[in-house]
Design a protein around this motif. Structure first.
Motif, PDB file in Angstrom:
ATOM      1  N   SER A  42       0.925  -1.091   0.088  1.00 11.03           N
ATOM      2  CA  SER A  42      -0.085   0.011  -0.013  1.00 11.03           C
ATOM      3  C   SER A  42       0.883   1.095  -0.051  1.00 11.03           C
ATOM      4  O   SER A  42       1.959   1.212   0.316  1.00 11.03           O
ATOM      5  N   ALA A  80     -13.529  -3.233  -5.148  1.00  7.41           N
ATOM      6  CA  ALA A  80     -12.985  -2.069  -5.639  1.00  7.41           C
ATOM      7  C   ALA A  80     -14.324  -1.407  -6.092  1.00  7.41           C
ATOM      8  O   ALA A  80     -14.570  -0.199  -5.961  1.00  7.41           O
ATOM      9  N   ARG A  85     -13.828   2.542  -6.171  1.00  9.74           N
ATOM     10  CA  ARG A  85     -12.467   2.892  -6.396  1.00  9.74           C
ATOM     11  C   ARG A  85     -12.062   2.971  -7.793  1.00  9.74           C
ATOM     12  O   ARG A  85     -12.471   2.032  -8.653  1.00  9.74           O
ATOM     13  N   MET A  87      -9.300   1.998 -10.765  1.00 12.89           N
ATOM     14  CA  MET A  87      -8.684   0.634 -10.932  1.00 12.89           C
ATOM     15  C   MET A  87      -7.731   0.743 -12.190  1.00 12.89           C
ATOM     16  O   MET A  87      -8.198   1.448 -13.087  1.00 12.89           O
ATOM     17  N   LEU A 109      -6.544   1.885  -7.072  1.00 12.10           N
ATOM     18  CA  LEU A 109      -6.214   0.222  -6.877  1.00 12.10           C
ATOM     19  C   LEU A 109      -5.267  -0.358  -8.048  1.00 12.10           C
ATOM     20  O   LEU A 109      -5.799  -0.173  -9.286  1.00 12.10           O
TER      21      LEU A 109
END
Ligand SMILES: Cc1cc2nc3c(=O)[nH]c(=O)nc-3n(C[C@H](O)[C@H](O)[C@H](O)COP(=O)(O)OP(=O)(O)OC[C@H]3O[C@@H](n4cnc5c(N)ncnc54)[C@H](O)[C@@H]3O)c2cc1C
Ligand SMILES: *[C@@H]1O[C@H](CO)[C@@H](O)[C@H](O)[C@H]1NC(C)=O
Ligand SMILES: *[C@@H]1O[C@H](CO)[C@@H](O)[C@H](O)[C@H]1NC(C)=O
Ligand SMILES: *[C@@H]1O[C@H](CO)[C@@H](O)[C@H](O)[C@H]1NC(C)=O
Length: 586
Positions: A42, A80, A85, A87, A109
């Protein structure tokens, strides 16, 4: 690309050293990972294999996931999507120059295909081959050959992944069959895209060649979701015979077209300053023709980093002194050395004894032994490895329709006549590589039969530094893109090449319809992909010095480098071009 006369001996020595080190348990390992995270998986940064995107963007992501199966991939996309989110798919090496791989913002992500790298199924009788999308071209070629099969045309560099090369429409060279783009040999694909809650937030679509959607998915820029598996239709493994012939380039405009029709794997290295073209006469031959040739393309071999640093320093000095003659000398040395070494061809895997080189297709079509360089690249590396002082370049790569390509070649020749030394810089990177591509059924694939021109040239570490003969190469770029409507390679080029690019694709509307259906919230899209797909503002932004690295076409002097004498001027033969020109050189 780099070459030095001492290099072969040096290489042997280093190979020996590497084997020796292996024996004492120090590993030999390939280029660096493109994703780096500050804590485990991360808070990450993402770059490409050159360490720098076309616009030098610094890209970040919240975290990276490494699925090992399609099932894991589905749950990653699902979570996700539920969290809304952004991607992006990242590959093992990340070779594209434009920032296709960057998710917007800081918290996106990254989904890596590093461990989606297995062959799924080989059907030798049907000649079909199914792989996961993170399989590299090298693996595909080698595994297919073991089953007696061959992908007839492919990019020349082993390091690309199937997902990445399809994403950008990558190709080799041929006007035969369905042409040289790998996407035209796809017959089935599995792709994981976002979905609504009723479908668990992610869904796997299986597209066969009876689905029109496959024409969107086979060249997708990564915006439709994650390609999980791909099935190719292959051919029985065959042999080829290669001969390079050097000729005067006077009639290249006519020759280029007929040559491509005559030889199945034809391509051309063009050295404009030297007024030479090297024709690759390359055809299938009977499998009982004798020969066990190998193509280990010299510029894709590992190179001692000391030699790379020397070559880079030399070019930096030539740039700062505006030493065009020095560049021409270096270029002559490089191209003649490459030619003498048959560009890395050997008749038996060890030495080159003369043309033709005959061998099995899998040993001739692509290469990239620098992928096996020594760990940390302190000693040996791919020439462009950002961890060492080595090559750092721009690439202008576009295809021009066969119907107008003769005029384009003649325009370049007109510029050569005006400024012959301007082209030595690109000959330092082995000249212009000309390859054949055919019209594709992919919506974002090639629109007509064409010749792809691959032009590689010096890039300064300083984004505000003008280049020697910047005006001439930039004019060629604009002649291609504006006068002849050239299509830029999606995975290469400087930003300006993508300005308004989507208008050049007649089925762009169909592509966008599929994108809306597969990913209605645009979770796999970014500002960059929206720009190149024409969904938002233009790609280029006008600011100080923007034309120096092709972030814009200049319209005022300030877009160039007025303090260093580079002003915005029309082209020398194409009045519509606007290029940074050195006015009143000292
Ligand atoms: C030394 C060298 C030689 C090259 N030679 C050639 C050549 O001969 N011919 C040619 O055409 N090109 C060539 N290229 C350019 C190359 O084809 C493109 O840059 C290619 O896209 C890179 O593949 P990659 O696997 O590194 O993909 P990346 O650059 O990592 O990814 C490209 C795009 O595809 C997306 N993507 C990747 N995998 C998936 C997936 N599984 N599902 C959905 N989206 C995905 C990524 O998100 C990104 O948007 C060369 C590049 C280099 C560095
Ligand atoms: C994320 O990484 C950057 C450096 O790349 C660091 O400055 C920052 O503190 C990190 N943030 C967190 C939350 O770990
Ligand atoms: C090679 O194979 C072809 C058939 O594919 C045959 O006609 C020819 O005689 C063979 N040549 C040799 C030298 O064995
Ligand atoms: C050159 O620019 C003019 C004015 O913008 C335009 O009408 C013309 O079509 C352009 N020519 C080419 C070849 O791009």
């Amino acid at each position: 690309m780099l070459y030095s006369t001492k290099r072969n001996e040096f290489r042997e020595l280093l190979l020996f050293e590497c084997l020796f080190l292996l024996a004492v348990m120090v590993s030999c390992s390939p280029p660096e990972e493109p994703v780096k995270c500050s804590s485990k998986n991360s808070n990450c940064t993402i770059t490409n294999s050159y360490g720098t995107f076309a616009d030098r963007a610094v890209c970040r992501a919240g975290n990276v996931a490494y699925p090992t199966t399609e099932q894991e991939l589905v749950s990653i996309v699902s979570a996700a999507t539920k969290a809304k989110r952004k991607m992006k798919v990242v590959t093992r090496f990340s070779h594209s120059i434009p920032k296709l791989v960057c998710p917007d913002g800081q918290d996106g992500l990254l989904i890596s295909t590093k461990y989606l790298n297995h062959v799924v199924k080989i059907d030798a009788a049907a000649m079909t081959f199914t792989v996961e999308s993170g399989v590299t071209l090298r693996q595909l070629i080698q595994e297919a050959a073991k089953a007696g099969l061959a992908l007839p045309y492919a990019p020349y560099w082993w390091g690309l992944t199937i997902g990445g090369l399809l994403g950008t429409g990558a190709h080799g060279s041929s006007l035969w069959g369905k042409g040289s783009a790998v996407n035209d040999y796809v017959i089935e694909m599995r792709i994981v895209s976002p979905a609504g809650p009723e479908e668990g937030y992610a869904k796997v679509r299986v597209l066969t060649d009876r689905d029109k959607d496959l024409d969107a998915a086979k060249v997708s820029l990564g915006v439709l979701g994650v390609i999980s598996q791909v099935t190719f239709k292959l051919q029985p493994l065959f042999k080829r015979s290669i001969t390079y012939v050097t000729k005067d380039d006077t009639d290249l405009g006519d020759e280029a077209i007929t040559f491509g029709k005559m030889h199945e794997f034809a391509d051309i290295f063009w050295y404009p300053s030297q007024r030479k073209a090297v024709y690759r006469i390359d055809d299938r031959v009977s499998s009982n023709a004798s020969g066990n040739g190998l193509y280990d393309f010299t510029p894709f071999r590992s190179t001692p980093s000391l030699a790379l640093a020397l070559v880079r320093s030399t070019e930096e000095t030539q740039e700062s002194l505006r030493d065009a003659d020095g560049k021409c000398l270096s270029a002559n040395l490089l191209t003649s050395t490459l030619q003498m070494g048959a560009y890395g061809l050997t008749n038996n895997g060890i030495i080159f004894t003369g043309y033709p080189v005959i061998g099995f297709h899998d040993r001739l079509q692509s290469s990239g032994t620098c992928l096996d360089s020594l760990d940390d690249s302190v000693i040996n590396a791919c020439a462009w490895d950002p961890r060492i002082k080595g090559e750092f370049f721009q690439q202008t790569t576009f295809s021009i329709g066969l119907s107008v390509v003769k005029s384009f070649i003649e325009d370049v020749q007109t510029l050569v006549a005006l400024e012959p030394k301007a082209f030595c810089g690109l000959e330092l990177y082995n000249g212009i590589l000309m390859r054949y591509v055919k019209a594709s059924s992919a919506y974002l694939g090639k629109q007509e039969d064409a010749i792809d021109f691959d032009i590689t040239y010096y890039r300064s570490k300083d984004p505000m530094a003008p280049r020697l003969y910047q005006d001439i190469l930039d004019e060629i770029e604009q002649i291609g893109l504006l006068k002849y409507g050239a299509l830029p390679h999606w995975g290469k080029n400087r930003n300006l090449a993508f300005d308004g690019v989507i208008k050049k694709y007649k089925n762009a509307g169909k592509f966008l319809k599929v994108k809306n259906m597969y990913d209605p919230s645009g979770l796999f899209s970014s500002e960059w992909t929206d720009q190149i797909l024409g969904l938002t503002n233009e790609v280029t932004t006008l600011k100080e010095g923007c034309a120096l690295e092709g972030l814009c076409i200049c319209s005022q002097d300030i877009h160039c480098a007025p303090s260093q004498g580079y002003l915005c001027r029309p082209g020398k033969i194409f009045q519509n071009a606007s290029v940074c020109t050195l006015v009143n050189p000292k």
